[in-house]
Motif scaffolding. Structure first.
Motif, PDB file in Angstrom:
ATOM      1  N   LYS A 203     -25.277 -35.594   5.854  1.00 42.80           N
ATOM      2  CA  LYS A 203     -24.118 -35.579   4.946  1.00 42.80           C
ATOM      3  C   LYS A 203     -23.255 -36.822   5.123  1.00 42.80           C
ATOM      4  O   LYS A 203     -22.838 -37.432   4.139  1.00 42.80           O
ATOM      5  N   SER A 204     -22.963 -37.197   6.359  1.00 38.33           N
ATOM      6  CA  SER A 204     -22.125 -38.364   6.600  1.00 38.33           C
ATOM      7  C   SER A 204     -22.815 -39.636   6.122  1.00 38.33           C
ATOM      8  O   SER A 204     -22.188 -40.517   5.522  1.00 38.33           O
ATOM      9  N   THR A 205     -24.109 -39.753   6.386  1.00 41.83           N
ATOM     10  CA  THR A 205     -24.857 -40.938   5.943  1.00 41.83           C
ATOM     11  C   THR A 205     -24.875 -41.028   4.432  1.00 41.83           C
ATOM     12  O   THR A 205     -24.645 -42.101   3.850  1.00 41.83           O
ATOM     13  N   ALA A 206     -25.138 -39.902   3.761  1.00 46.86           N
ATOM     14  CA  ALA A 206     -25.144 -39.903   2.296  1.00 46.86           C
ATOM     15  C   ALA A 206     -23.766 -40.242   1.744  1.00 46.86           C
ATOM     16  O   ALA A 206     -23.634 -40.987   0.762  1.00 46.86           O
ATOM     17  N   GLY A 207     -22.711 -39.693   2.373  1.00 45.87           N
ATOM     18  CA  GLY A 207     -21.357 -40.007   1.928  1.00 45.87           C
ATOM     19  C   GLY A 207     -21.044 -41.490   2.055  1.00 45.87           C
ATOM     20  O   GLY A 207     -20.445 -42.093   1.158  1.00 45.87           O
ATOM     21  N   LYS A 208     -21.451 -42.099   3.154  1.00 47.10           N
ATOM     22  CA  LYS A 208     -21.226 -43.536   3.331  1.00 47.10           C
ATOM     23  C   LYS A 208     -21.967 -44.342   2.276  1.00 47.10           C
ATOM     24  O   LYS A 208     -21.445 -45.326   1.750  1.00 47.10           O
ATOM     25  N   MET A 209     -23.186 -43.943   1.959  1.00 52.87           N
ATOM     26  CA  MET A 209     -23.958 -44.687   0.964  1.00 52.87           C
ATOM     27  C   MET A 209     -23.290 -44.627  -0.403  1.00 52.87           C
ATOM     28  O   MET A 209     -23.162 -45.649  -1.091  1.00 52.87           O
ATOM     29  N   LEU A 210     -22.887 -43.435  -0.829  1.00 49.19           N
ATOM     30  CA  LEU A 210     -22.210 -43.322  -2.122  1.00 49.19           C
ATOM     31  C   LEU A 210     -20.921 -44.131  -2.133  1.00 49.19           C
ATOM     32  O   LEU A 210     -20.579 -44.779  -3.132  1.00 49.19           O
ATOM     33  N   ARG A 212     -20.237 -46.842  -0.290  1.00 48.47           N
ATOM     34  CA  ARG A 212     -20.465 -48.284  -0.185  1.00 48.47           C
ATOM     35  C   ARG A 212     -21.051 -48.892  -1.451  1.00 48.47           C
ATOM     36  O   ARG A 212     -21.031 -50.114  -1.597  1.00 48.47           O
ATOM     37  N   ILE A 213     -21.564 -48.078  -2.361  1.00 45.99           N
ATOM     38  CA  ILE A 213     -22.004 -48.618  -3.648  1.00 45.99           C
ATOM     39  C   ILE A 213     -20.827 -49.209  -4.411  1.00 45.99           C
ATOM     40  O   ILE A 213     -20.959 -50.215  -5.117  1.00 45.99           O
ATOM     41  N   ILE A 214     -19.645 -48.618  -4.252  1.00 45.52           N
ATOM     42  CA  ILE A 214     -18.452 -49.076  -4.968  1.00 45.52           C
ATOM     43  C   ILE A 214     -17.550 -49.923  -4.077  1.00 45.52           C
ATOM     44  O   ILE A 214     -16.908 -50.862  -4.545  1.00 45.52           O
ATOM     45  N   GLU A 215     -17.493 -49.624  -2.776  1.00 39.69           N
ATOM     46  CA  GLU A 215     -16.519 -50.258  -1.884  1.00 39.69           C
ATOM     47  C   GLU A 215     -17.105 -51.306  -0.950  1.00 39.69           C
ATOM     48  O   GLU A 215     -16.367 -51.925  -0.185  1.00 39.69           O
ATOM     49  N   GLY A 216     -18.416 -51.508  -0.956  1.00 44.49           N
ATOM     50  CA  GLY A 216     -19.003 -52.536  -0.099  1.00 44.49           C
ATOM     51  C   GLY A 216     -19.420 -51.993   1.261  1.00 44.49           C
ATOM     52  O   GLY A 216     -19.028 -50.904   1.679  1.00 44.49           O
ATOM     53  N   MET A 217     -20.187 -52.809   1.989  1.00 43.64           N
ATOM     54  CA  MET A 217     -20.783 -52.368   3.246  1.00 43.64           C
ATOM     55  C   MET A 217     -19.759 -52.159   4.355  1.00 43.64           C
ATOM     56  O   MET A 217     -20.061 -51.510   5.361  1.00 43.64           O
ATOM     57  N   SER A 218     -18.560 -52.692   4.214  1.00 44.51           N
ATOM     58  CA  SER A 218     -17.548 -52.499   5.257  1.00 44.51           C
ATOM     59  C   SER A 218     -16.818 -51.171   5.127  1.00 44.51           C
ATOM     60  O   SER A 218     -16.072 -50.779   6.033  1.00 44.51           O
ATOM     61  N   ALA A 219     -17.026 -50.446   4.028  1.00 42.74           N
ATOM     62  CA  ALA A 219     -16.341 -49.159   3.816  1.00 42.74           C
ATOM     63  C   ALA A 219     -16.929 -48.100   4.736  1.00 42.74           C
ATOM     64  O   ALA A 219     -18.102 -48.150   5.113  1.00 42.74           O
ATOM     65  N   ASP A 220     -16.101 -47.128   5.099  1.00 43.71           N
ATOM     66  CA  ASP A 220     -16.560 -46.086   6.000  1.00 43.71           C
ATOM     67  C   ASP A 220     -15.787 -44.804   5.731  1.00 43.71           C
ATOM     68  O   ASP A 220     -14.700 -44.823   5.139  1.00 43.71           O
ATOM     69  N   GLY A 238      -6.670 -48.239  -1.074  1.00 42.90           N
ATOM     70  CA  GLY A 238      -8.058 -48.438  -1.450  1.00 42.90           C
ATOM     71  C   GLY A 238      -8.368 -47.759  -2.764  1.00 42.90           C
ATOM     72  O   GLY A 238      -7.480 -47.236  -3.434  1.00 42.90           O
ATOM     73  N   TRP A 239      -9.646 -47.749  -3.136  1.00 36.14           N
ATOM     74  CA  TRP A 239     -10.044 -47.088  -4.370  1.00 36.14           C
ATOM     75  C   TRP A 239     -10.621 -45.712  -4.056  1.00 36.14           C
ATOM     76  O   TRP A 239     -10.046 -44.696  -4.392  1.00 36.14           O
ATOM     77  N   ILE A 240     -11.744 -45.647  -3.346  1.00 33.16           N
ATOM     78  CA  ILE A 240     -12.334 -44.362  -2.988  1.00 33.16           C
ATOM     79  C   ILE A 240     -11.986 -44.046  -1.537  1.00 33.16           C
ATOM     80  O   ILE A 240     -12.134 -44.893  -0.659  1.00 33.16           O
ATOM     81  N   THR A 241     -11.538 -42.837  -1.286  1.00 30.09           N
ATOM     82  CA  THR A 241     -11.235 -42.366   0.069  1.00 30.09           C
ATOM     83  C   THR A 241     -12.266 -41.331   0.462  1.00 30.09           C
ATOM     84  O   THR A 241     -12.414 -40.311  -0.223  1.00 30.09           O
ATOM     85  N   GLY A 242     -12.989 -41.589   1.547  1.00 28.07           N
ATOM     86  CA  GLY A 242     -13.993 -40.657   2.041  1.00 28.07           C
ATOM     87  C   GLY A 242     -13.515 -39.967   3.303  1.00 28.07           C
ATOM     88  O   GLY A 242     -13.159 -40.633   4.281  1.00 28.07           O
TER      89      GLY A 242
END
Length: 491
Positions: A203-210, A212-220, A238-242
């Motif tokens: 779940k955490s890995t999938a959440g990071k992938m979704l 980072r598609i919009i926020e870049g590889m530095s997003a977490d 920011g734009w998306i908050t995970g």
């Protein structure tokens, strides 16, 4: 005393240089921004950050152009004058990551130093530097850099993404794509995906992938802040908050998430002032992960998008997985942009029976463009969430039990106190079992609870309404007669 502070001409040099090389404007809340001529990124004048402030930008420009080294009083007085002059200029908004443009277009900030961005239009998308008067980007430490998206992907990026993320069904895949397309729209509220599944489902890995598609590889992803103010600060920057690994949603956090999804505003006292205030407006996409968050409140349930994952059959190392994702990201982003273009060009009716009609319309457009069944999946997900709400609320279960004992079409009208007595008697029954924690104690509390449960009960065929006679206020519950289509289904 430094030489530039002795010489009033130093302030004139700074002011003339600043007005020649930068554009200054204000936002609707009065914040003044500086924007280098021809560049879309704007920086707040009052920024005191250690890196990237306009003061530093101005100092470097003066030095590189051979105007001298300025600091201290001369720089401060020059910037104070420029800020005062900017308060008389036109108002223009600033945006983080996603912005509306001219002629029905929207923009995606790639977070690059050169200002290159993606212009998305129903006729296609391309990469260009936006006109500063059309789009002003605001950057923060949460603004990561995105790669240049690939053109002509023919949907390969969608296949790559679904191979990396362990969605349990095609329904979850379609809803995830609808959410990604919705995140590229600055004006469309989108429900918050709640990635759930068994332990080890990624779940955490999938959440990071979704993310980072919009926020870049530095997003977490991050843990939920312990107080409301810190969460609002993080959301506004920011734009998306995970938010990762949620295990409980208290009433305060639940209400705040509702405001974040559909929009809200926070006002607090400005630092070092007695009467001035700072306004923080926010409406941002949210992304949540967790196994179970317990009882879900009805108003939040209407703003959630459950995406279910399953445990992968073959495990891979983190290094291998993220290396493949980083390599695939330009193609994935290009395919998502292609999908966004086709969705915006598609024509579809707006569903009028769902709370988040904008997202429902987007799902309908996605179905018209790609036939993914997103709208039906969205309806089914809301039904599942309604079941979750009912299963976690004993009052809702008792109301449905009361309605089941009445013939269809029967209207029952009583005061809130009478309803409280009747529902309490129905719950306790002949066993006189103790009332659960949180059971309404007064008619007013019961009425307020029923107002929250009203959409959930309506979805299960029980209509609740309020009215008043000359004698007193009343609550009316009705179980409508099934329609002809429903009768045919039952038969």
């Amino acid at each position: 005393m430094p030489e530039d502070e002795k010489n009033p001409a130093a302030r004139e040099v700074i002011t003339d240089y600043a007005q020649a090389h930068f554009r200054y404007f204000r936002t609707v809340d009065g914040t003044v921004y500086a924007q280098r001529n021809g560049h879309p990124v704007a920086r707040p004048m009052r920024s005191q950050g250690t890196a990237g402030s306009h003061r530093q930008e101005l100092m470097v420009g003066l030095f590189n152009d051979g105007r001298g080294v300025f600091n201290g009083t001369a720089m401060k007085e020059a910037l104070d004058l420029i800020e005062a002059l900017a308060l008389t200029q036109d108002v223009q908004p600033v945006h983080i990551r996603v912005a509306p443009g001219f002629d029905g277009a929207t923009w995606l900030d790639l977070g690059r130093d050169d200002g290159q961005s993606v212009r998305i239009h129903p006729t296609g998308w391309d990469i260009r530097i936006p006109d500063p008067r059309e789009v002003c980007w605001r950057r923060t430490q949460l603004t990561g850099e995105l790669p240049i998206p690939a053109k002509d992907t023919d949907g390969k990026g969608i296949d790559l993404l679904m191979r990396l993320v362990n969605f349990s069904s095609a329904q979850s895949e379609g809803l995830a794509l609808a959410w990604l397309v919705g995140c590229l729209g600055p004006d469309v509220p989108v429900p918050a995906p709640f990635l759930t599944g068994p332990q080890g489902a990624g779940k955490s890995t999938a959440g990071k992938m979704l993310l980072r598609i919009i926020e870049g590889m530095s997003a977490d992803l991050r843990r939920p802040p312990k107080d409301e103010e810190n969460l609002i600060t993080a959301v506004a920057a920011g734009w998306i908050t995970g938010l990762d690994n949620l295990s409980h949603l208290g009433p305060d956090l639940s209400d705040l998430m509702c405001c974040i999804v559909t929009g809200g505003e926070n006002v607090k006292r400005a630092l070092f002032t007695d009467g001035d205030v700072v306004r923080a407006r926010y409406r941002r996409p949210l992304l949540l992960t967790g196994i179970d968050v317990g009882v879900i409140r009805p108003d939040l349930a209407e703003r959630l998008l459950p995406l279910r994952l399953e445990r992968p059959r073959v495990r891979r190392t983190e290094e291998e997985l993220w290396a493949e994702f980083a390599e695939s990201l330009p193609v994935i982003l290009g395919s998502v942009l292609d999908l966004a273009v086709s969705v915006r060009a598609a024509q579809a009716d707006i569903p009028t029976d769902l709370r988040m009609a904008d997202f429902a319309h987007l799902c309908a457009q996605l179905d018209a463009a790609r036939s993914l069944g997103a709208l039906d999946s969205y309806r089914a997900s809301l039904d599942d969430l309604n079941d979750d709400v009912i299963e976690g609320d004993l009052l809702a279960q008792t109301v449905l039990k009361h309605a089941a004992g009445n013939a269809p079409g029967t209207e029952v009208r009583m005061t809130s106190a009478e309803w409280l007595h009747g529902l309490t008697q129905l719950y306790t029954g002949d066993e006189f079992r103790p009332l659960p924690k949180g059971w309404p104690t007064t008619g007013k509390v019961l009425s307020d609870r029923l107002k929250r449960l009203q959409p959930v009960l309506a979805a299960r065929g029980v209509l609740v309404d309020w009215g008043r006679t000359k004698a007193a206020r009343y609550i009316e519950m009705t179980r409508p007669e099934p329609s002809q289509d429903e009768q045919e289904q039952l038969s």
